[in-house]
Design a protein around this motif. Structure first.
Motif, PDB file in Angstrom:
ATOM      1  N   SER A   1      18.115 -30.563 -30.852  1.00 53.78           N
ATOM      2  CA  SER A   1      17.235 -30.826 -29.711  1.00 53.78           C
ATOM      3  C   SER A   1      17.801 -30.076 -28.510  1.00 53.78           C
ATOM      4  CB  SER A   1      17.145 -32.327 -29.413  1.00 53.78           C
ATOM      5  OG  SER A   1      18.424 -32.842 -29.083  1.00 53.78           O
ATOM      6  N   ILE A   2      16.989 -29.884 -27.509  1.00 51.52           N
ATOM      7  CA  ILE A   2      17.397 -29.079 -26.351  1.00 51.52           C
ATOM      8  C   ILE A   2      17.163 -29.881 -25.081  1.00 51.52           C
ATOM      9  CG2 ILE A   2      17.070 -26.914 -25.107  1.00 51.52           C
ATOM     10  CD1 ILE A   2      15.941 -25.735 -27.702  1.00 51.52           C
ATOM     11  N   ALA A   3      18.211 -30.015 -24.286  1.00 51.44           N
ATOM     12  CA  ALA A   3      18.117 -30.765 -23.037  1.00 51.44           C
ATOM     13  C   ALA A   3      17.356 -29.954 -21.996  1.00 51.44           C
ATOM     14  CB  ALA A   3      19.507 -31.108 -22.522  1.00 51.44           C
ATOM     15  N   LEU A   4      16.617 -30.654 -21.150  1.00 53.39           N
ATOM     16  CA  LEU A   4      15.842 -29.999 -20.098  1.00 53.39           C
ATOM     17  C   LEU A   4      16.738 -29.168 -19.189  1.00 53.39           C
ATOM     18  CD1 LEU A   4      13.145 -29.584 -18.690  1.00 53.39           C
ATOM     19  CD2 LEU A   4      13.512 -31.750 -17.463  1.00 53.39           C
ATOM     20  N   GLU A   5      17.974 -29.636 -18.938  1.00 54.66           N
ATOM     21  CA  GLU A   5      18.899 -28.889 -18.084  1.00 54.66           C
ATOM     22  C   GLU A   5      19.196 -27.507 -18.657  1.00 54.66           C
ATOM     23  OE1 GLU A   5      19.214 -31.958 -19.019  1.00 54.66           O
ATOM     24  OE2 GLU A   5      19.701 -33.239 -17.301  1.00 54.66           O
TER      25      GLU A   5
END
Length: 304
Positions: free
Chosen positions: A182-186
């Motif tokens: 998954s990829i963090a918005l930051e």
């Protein structure tokens, strides 16, 4: 002259007997005779020859009988067409749509509707969101199947949500983020993005700004694409990553890698838009109900 007079004459002309015609019409024979006589007086021609042995048609009567048959048939068909229009079985329906966000519900709804209302001419209009809104307001479109309008787009527009889709990150297989689950918005905030055209998809940028506001950032748009299919090509070519909804997976297949986006609860709503003061025909209402049924059916597997 009224249709009643013509129906009376047709009954007598076919039966060649006032008694039988009166029984068929369920009227008194003297009243029937008087109505047919009134018709002859009005058009100034003898349609029947009356004698103690019965009734025969004059030459004028034979011609008029055929004309009356066609006229009454057309009148009955006209009434049935109008009733069919009121039931949503006739007419012309102009529907706007955005291809990719509606791919899960629009095609099956079209198939069901065309079987349910084969005499309705349904015309589809593939347009950007801003144009769909404009066409709804000026009544060129009756309905639009699209993403939920935002901001000034909502003025004069009613929207009914059918489905909600979470946002995710689309990237090509060689991007470093492809190794992540998954990829963090930051992390996304530091990357160049491929987006849709700001001119035609203003609501897309409103959503992006709202998403990135939660991490005090602004989207870094490197490329603007004029359609979702162009966006896929740009991401595939490595010109950036893109924030899209999970529905894009159904159309791009394995061309891109998709990873869940963490750090936001934003979703994209897809549904039915119409003008607040617009006139939706019975056919349009029937199409809306089919869309609702299709949407509920698409949700069933997820609930199980």
């Amino acid at each position: 002259m009224e249709l009643r007079h013509l129906r009376y004459f047709l009954a007598v002309g076919e039966a060649l007997n006032f008694t039988k015609a009166a029984a068929r019409l369920r009227v008194a024979q003297p009243a029937l005779s008087r109505q047919v006589r009134d018709l002859e007086d009005e058009i100034g021609v003898n349609l029947l020859r009356r004698s103690p042995r019965g009734v025969t048609l004059t030459a004028e009567g034979k011609l008029f009988l055929e004309e009356v048959r066609q006229l009454l048939k057309h009148a009955d068909e006209s009434v049935e067409r109008v009733r069919g229009l009121a039931r949503g079985e006739y007419g012309e329906l102009h529907i706007g749509y955005i291809p990719i966000p509606t791919v899960e519900i629009l095609p099956p709804a079209l198939e069901v509707f065309r079987k349910a209302a084969p005499h309705v001419r349904l015309v589809l209009h593939d347009l950007p969101t801003d144009e769909l809104i404009s066409e709804l307001r000026n009544a060129t479109l009756e309905l639009a199947i699209m993403v939920q309008p935002l901001g000034e787009q909502t003025a004069g527009i009613e929207f009914e949500i059918l489905r909600d889709y979470p946002w995710c990150v689309a990237l090509n297989a060689s991007h470093p983020f492809a190794r992540l689950r998954s990829i963090a918005l930051e992390k996304v905030a530091t990357e160049p993005l491929v987006g849709l055209s700001r001119k035609g998809y203003s609501e897309y940028y409103r959503v992006l700004e709202r998403i990135f506001a939660s991490v005090s950032a602004k989207p870094r748009i490197a490329v603007e694409s004029d359609s979702e299919s162009s966006l896929v090509v740009e991401v595939e070519a490595g010109h950036g990553i893109a924030l899209v909804t999970t529905i894009l997976k159904l159309t791009s297949g394995k061309r891109l890698i998709y990873r869940p986006l963490t750090g936001t609860t934003e979703t994209q709503s897809v549904g039915i838009a119409r003008a607040t003061k617009g006139d939706v025909t019975p056919a349009g209402e029937k199409f809306c109900e089919i869309l609702r049924q299709i949407s509920r059916g698409a949700d069933e597997p997820k609930r199980r």
